[in-house]
Design a protein around this motif. Structure first.
Motif, mmCIF file in Angstrom:
data_model
loop_
_atom_site.group_PDB
_atom_site.id
_atom_site.type_symbol
_atom_site.label_atom_id
_atom_site.label_comp_id
_atom_site.label_asym_id
_atom_site.label_seq_id
_atom_site.Cartn_x
_atom_site.Cartn_y
_atom_site.Cartn_z
ATOM 1 N N PRO A 340 0.817 -1.230 0.000
ATOM 2 C CA PRO A 340 0.000 0.000 0.000
ATOM 3 C C PRO A 340 0.845 1.272 0.000
ATOM 4 N N LEU A 341 1.888 1.300 0.844
ATOM 5 C CA LEU A 341 2.740 2.483 0.886
ATOM 6 C C LEU A 341 3.530 2.626 -0.411
ATOM 7 N N PHE A 342 3.999 1.514 -0.942
ATOM 8 C CA PHE A 342 4.782 1.536 -2.168
ATOM 9 C C PHE A 342 3.969 2.148 -3.309
ATOM 10 N N VAL A 343 2.747 1.678 -3.493
ATOM 11 C CA VAL A 343 1.902 2.189 -4.579
ATOM 12 C C VAL A 343 1.579 3.658 -4.353
ATOM 13 N N SER A 344 1.256 4.027 -3.119
ATOM 14 C CA SER A 344 0.890 5.414 -2.822
ATOM 15 C C SER A 344 2.031 6.374 -3.132
ATOM 16 N N VAL A 345 3.238 6.027 -2.694
ATOM 17 C CA VAL A 345 4.372 6.921 -2.913
ATOM 18 C C VAL A 345 4.778 6.924 -4.378
ATOM 19 N N PHE A 346 4.651 5.786 -5.038
ATOM 20 C CA PHE A 346 4.982 5.733 -6.458
ATOM 21 C C PHE A 346 4.043 6.641 -7.253
ATOM 22 N N VAL A 347 2.780 6.663 -6.873
ATOM 23 C CA VAL A 347 1.829 7.549 -7.540
ATOM 24 C C VAL A 347 2.219 9.009 -7.318
ATOM 25 N N VAL A 348 2.656 9.351 -6.102
ATOM 26 C CA VAL A 348 3.129 10.712 -5.839
ATOM 27 C C VAL A 348 4.315 11.042 -6.738
ATOM 28 N N LEU A 349 5.223 10.091 -6.915
ATOM 29 C CA LEU A 349 6.386 10.304 -7.787
ATOM 30 C C LEU A 349 5.947 10.538 -9.225
ATOM 31 N N PHE A 350 4.936 9.806 -9.678
ATOM 32 C CA PHE A 350 4.389 10.034 -11.015
ATOM 33 C C PHE A 350 3.842 11.456 -11.140
ATOM 34 N N VAL A 351 3.091 11.887 -10.140
ATOM 35 C CA VAL A 351 2.496 13.229 -10.164
ATOM 36 C C VAL A 351 3.589 14.291 -10.263
ATOM 37 N N LEU A 352 4.633 14.145 -9.472
ATOM 38 C CA LEU A 352 5.728 15.108 -9.501
ATOM 39 C C LEU A 352 6.448 15.090 -10.849
ATOM 40 N N SER A 353 6.599 13.913 -11.444
ATOM 41 C CA SER A 353 7.224 13.864 -12.773
ATOM 42 C C SER A 353 6.364 14.611 -13.787
ATOM 43 N N GLY A 354 5.035 14.527 -13.651
ATOM 44 C CA GLY A 354 4.149 15.256 -14.558
ATOM 45 C C GLY A 354 4.268 16.757 -14.396
ATOM 46 N N VAL A 355 4.317 17.230 -13.151
ATOM 47 C CA VAL A 355 4.499 18.664 -12.908
ATOM 48 C C VAL A 355 5.823 19.129 -13.502
ATOM 49 N N GLY A 356 6.870 18.339 -13.287
ATOM 50 C CA GLY A 356 8.182 18.690 -13.828
ATOM 51 C C GLY A 356 8.222 18.672 -15.337
ATOM 52 N N ASN A 357 7.474 17.768 -15.950
ATOM 53 C CA ASN A 357 7.392 17.761 -17.418
ATOM 54 C C ASN A 357 6.876 19.098 -17.928
ATOM 55 N N GLY A 358 5.806 19.593 -17.299
ATOM 56 C CA GLY A 358 5.237 20.863 -17.735
ATOM 57 C C GLY A 358 6.165 22.035 -17.493
ATOM 58 N N SER A 359 6.820 22.073 -16.342
ATOM 59 C CA SER A 359 7.672 23.225 -16.019
ATOM 60 C C SER A 359 8.957 23.243 -16.849
ATOM 61 N N THR A 360 9.551 22.074 -17.092
ATOM 62 C CA THR A 360 10.782 22.058 -17.891
ATOM 63 C C THR A 360 10.512 22.456 -19.337
ATOM 64 N N TYR A 361 9.389 21.992 -19.891
ATOM 65 C CA TYR A 361 9.117 22.340 -21.291
ATOM 66 C C TYR A 361 8.741 23.807 -21.440
ATOM 67 N N LYS A 362 8.183 24.409 -20.405
ATOM 68 C CA LYS A 362 7.937 25.855 -20.451
ATOM 69 C C LYS A 362 9.255 26.614 -20.450
ATOM 70 N N MET A 363 10.274 26.083 -19.800
ATOM 71 C CA MET A 363 11.552 26.768 -19.729
ATOM 72 C C MET A 363 12.201 26.925 -21.099
ATOM 73 N N ILE A 364 12.001 25.977 -21.994
ATOM 74 C CA ILE A 364 12.736 25.958 -23.265
ATOM 75 C C ILE A 364 12.485 27.217 -24.096
ATOM 76 N N PRO A 365 11.212 27.548 -24.448
ATOM 77 C CA PRO A 365 11.019 28.783 -25.221
ATOM 78 C C PRO A 365 11.427 30.026 -24.444
ATOM 79 N N GLY A 366 11.253 30.007 -23.114
ATOM 80 C CA GLY A 366 11.643 31.163 -22.318
ATOM 81 C C GLY A 366 13.145 31.402 -22.346
ATOM 82 N N ILE A 367 13.918 30.331 -22.274
ATOM 83 C CA ILE A 367 15.377 30.456 -22.304
ATOM 84 C C ILE A 367 15.846 31.053 -23.624
ATOM 85 N N PHE A 368 15.317 30.543 -24.729
ATOM 86 C CA PHE A 368 15.793 31.016 -26.025
ATOM 87 C C PHE A 368 15.273 32.415 -26.348
ATOM 88 N N HIS A 369 14.114 32.771 -25.800
ATOM 89 C CA HIS A 369 13.653 34.147 -25.957
ATOM 90 C C HIS A 369 14.553 35.087 -25.164
#
Length: 469
Positions: A340-369
């Motif tokens: 139960p703990l393993f699945v719960s924390v793994f899901v949290v890790l997935f959520v954080l990877s999703g947030v990071g996906n959005g923030s890192t890809y926003k950085m790309i056009p901002g950096i080059f601008h």
């Protein structure tokens, strides 16, 4: 009597822009930074292309993730070991990473709409091939070959992101790119949910494949009827070279390994970890495996939105803190084998990877601008230069980032071979997230810059803009 003096043919100018491309669904003028244009016609057209792009990319991700689901159907009668299955999903991930580079530049060569039609249609090849070979007695080498074909589904992300990046103004790129990528990423949990339903009702893998074949055709038809090509997206090999020479392209590639590489790697491996480490049946694993990819996909637009508001670098920095903390906790519960703990924390890790996906890809056009501003460019000239390099860089960054998924599957494979569990892999992931935090802080957040006059800030202090990209 002599004839008229012939007029010499004009000497071709190699630096002149190519002639405008005309034809059905080609748009010649596109200026999303012009607020009047955006309000009157641009936004409506951009949103239509965005939603159709999301659908096509969604199907592409489903095909790419196909073998992460099919291996759950492959019982002892298929004769494959856990190491064989991790190797199979690693190969699929590797091909998906490699093809992202040519897919990025295909948009400029053929047009966003035209390439979406082609890339969607190509998904029929691995799907039909899997339908043919999916039965006991098929050799492992044949499965590997067909898995290689499924990797082309990973390329759809790169072409889709490059295309949508050109449609939207800088102020809306975080939201648009996050939504486009999140909707595409959702193809992973959706195919897992469909597989769960099929397994639950006693269906086989060919039923799953039969469902996706008409969806692939539908994606190609909708793209042909309703998407548009932007003539301003000219094929620019110079942009690819310039992006490849820029250090920020490779720094962002490294950071994207930590976010998207984690998302796709865990998506492919989660079900296998549950069956091998916790003894879950394929049906039980399928019930749990879709949760992480689903939530990670849904929150990706949130990551982009937060980056639009607070700055992609700051969101990415603190997101890596969360990912490292979640991984450390996973290491503990993995050793204690608490499901139960393993699945719960793994899901949290997935959520954080999703947030990071959005923030890192926003950085790309901002950096080059920001780099365009530091060169003295202003207004539309700076925006155009930033779009040019950001579009080229996205393909390289997306490709390298996806290689993180290969690393995760290989790390799990070695960990199970060496220790009989995923514990060793989690140690490696924890160290890597620490490195990602350090790089983000050192390059994009570390140096506070004193205020400078507007005409000198960008030129003398390019670091000023990076914390807010």
């Amino acid at each position: 009597m002599t004839g008229p003096t012939p007029i010499p043919a004009p000497t071709p100018n190699p630096s002149a822009p190519p002639p405008p491309r005309t034809g059905w669904r080609w748009i010649e003028r596109w200026d999303p930074e012009d607020e009047v244009f955006w309000r009157e016609t641009g936004e409506r057209t951009a949103r239509r292309n965005l939603w159709l792009s999301v659908f096509s990319e969604h199907i592409g991700f489903s095909v790419w993730a196909l073998w992460s689901v099919l291996v759950l159907f492959m019982g002892p009668e298929y004769g494959l070991t856990p190491a064989d299955k991790f190797l199979l999903t690693s190969v699929v991930t590797l091909v998906g990473a490699v093809v992202r580079v040519p897919y990025t530049f295909a948009v400029a060569l053929f047009g966003g709409r035209n390439w979406t039609i082609v890339s969607a249609s190509l998904l029929l090849v691995p799907t039909v091939a899997a339908f043919v070979v999916m039965e006991p007695g098929t050799s492992f080498s044949t499965f590997l070959l067909v898995g290689l074909l499924a990797g082309i589904g990973g390329g759809n992300f790169a072409s889709s992101m490059t295309n949508i990046n050109a449609f939207f103004p800088l102020r809306k790129k975080g939201w648009a790119l996050g939504l486009n990528a999140g909707g595409g990423n959702a193809g992973v949990p959706v195919i897992q949910l469909v597989a769960l339903a099929i397994i639950g009702y006693g269906g086989g893998p060919r039923v799953l494949l039969g469902i996706y074949i008409p969806l692939i055709v539908l994606a190609a038809v909708l793209a042909a009827l309703y998407m548009d090509n932007l003539a301003s997206l000219q094929n620019d090999t110079g942009a690819a070279k310039d992006a490849a020479r820029d250090g920020h392209t490779w720094i962002m590639s490294f950071l994207y390994v930590g976010t998207f590489g984690s998302f796709i790697g865990y998506s492919f491996a989660f079900g296998q970890v549950l069956t091998n480490q916790f003894g879950r049946t394929p049906l039980q694993a399928a019930y749990l495996a879709f949760l992480g990819p689903l939530l990670g996909s849904l929150v990706r637009p949130l990551g982009g939105h937060l980056a639009d508001r607070y700055g992609g670098a700051l969101i990415t920095l603190w997101n890596y803190v969360g990912m490292a903390a979640a991984t450390a906790f996973l290491l503990v519960v993995s050793m204690r084998r608490s499901l139960p703990l393993f699945v719960s924390v793994f899901v949290v890790l997935f959520v954080l990877s999703g947030v990071g996906n959005g923030s890192t890809y926003k950085m790309i056009p901002g950096i080059f601008h920001a780099k365009a501003l530091s060169k003295g460019l202003r207004g539309e000239e700076a925006a155009a230069d930033g779009r040019r390099l950001a579009g080229a860089a996205m393909g390289l960054i997306g490709a390298v980032g996806a290689l993180g998924g290969v690393g995760i599957n290989l790390a799990f494979r070695q960990s199970f071979l060496s220790y009989g569990s995923g514990t060793g892999a989690f140690v490696a992931f924890l160290v890597f997230y620490g490195a990602c935090f350090a790089v983000t802080w050192a390059v994009y957040v570390r140096r506070p810059v004193a205020p400078a006059p507007d005409n000198l800030a960008a030129e003398e202090n390019p670091q000023l803009s990076y914390a807010k990209v």
